[in-house]
Motif scaffolding. Structure first.
Motif, short mmCIF file in Angstrom:
data_model
loop_
_atom_site.label_atom_id
_atom_site.label_comp_id
_atom_site.label_asym_id
_atom_site.label_seq_id
_atom_site.Cartn_x
_atom_site.Cartn_y
_atom_site.Cartn_z
N VAL A 83 0.86 -1.19 0.00
CA VAL A 83 0.00 0.00 0.00
C VAL A 83 0.89 1.24 0.00
O VAL A 83 1.88 1.30 0.73
N GLN A 126 1.07 5.29 0.64
CA GLN A 126 0.40 6.41 1.29
C GLN A 126 1.24 7.67 1.14
O GLN A 126 2.47 7.59 1.09
N ASN A 132 1.42 11.17 3.33
CA ASN A 132 0.93 11.79 4.57
C ASN A 132 -0.17 10.94 5.22
O ASN A 132 -1.15 11.47 5.74
N GLY A 133 -0.02 9.64 5.17
CA GLY A 133 -0.96 8.75 5.84
C GLY A 133 -2.25 8.48 5.07
O GLY A 133 -3.09 7.73 5.53
N LYS A 134 -2.41 9.11 3.90
CA LYS A 134 -3.61 8.87 3.10
C LYS A 134 -3.27 7.89 1.98
O LYS A 134 -2.30 8.10 1.25
N ARG A 135 -4.08 6.88 1.83
CA ARG A 135 -3.84 5.88 0.79
C ARG A 135 -3.95 6.50 -0.60
O ARG A 135 -4.93 7.15 -0.92
N ARG A 136 -2.93 6.31 -1.40
CA ARG A 136 -2.93 6.86 -2.77
C ARG A 136 -2.84 5.75 -3.81
O ARG A 136 -2.79 6.04 -5.00
N SER A 154 -1.63 1.32 -4.58
CA SER A 154 -0.81 0.19 -4.16
C SER A 154 0.00 -0.27 -5.35
O SER A 154 -0.28 0.10 -6.49
N VAL A 179 0.03 9.46 -6.54
CA VAL A 179 1.19 9.78 -5.70
C VAL A 179 1.95 10.95 -6.32
O VAL A 179 2.31 11.90 -5.63
N ILE A 189 3.76 -1.72 3.51
CA ILE A 189 3.32 -0.33 3.29
C ILE A 189 4.50 0.59 3.06
O ILE A 189 5.59 0.34 3.56
N ASN A 233 4.94 4.87 3.26
CA ASN A 233 4.29 6.14 3.55
C ASN A 233 5.29 7.26 3.31
O ASN A 233 6.35 7.29 3.93
#
Length: 69
Positions: free
Chosen positions: A13, A15, A17-21, A23, A45, A64, A66
């Protein structure tokens, strides 16, 4: 009986700034450099990073990545 096979690729995954963009698929145990390079190719992204460089990269292999800007 189900046979368990070890995947040579994993879904990671991405991210910003912690927001999923999004995978991406990476080879198991891919390096952080490789993960970041591929993550930047994801349009969402790239859009989130326009004009910014990540200050911090949090990479948990096979799970992940980030990018903190």
């Amino acid at each position: 009986s189900a046979s368990v096979t070890v995947a040579s690729e994993v879904e990671v995954v991405v991210q910003v700034n912690g927001k999923r963009r999004g995978s991406l698929k990476l080879a198991t145990g891919a390096s952080e450099t490789e993960a970041v390079t591929k993550a930047r190719d994801i349009p969402a992204v790239a859009t989130a990073l326009v004009g910014k460089e990540p200050k911090r990269i949090i990479y948990i292999p096979n799970k992940i990545i980030n990018l903190v800007v």
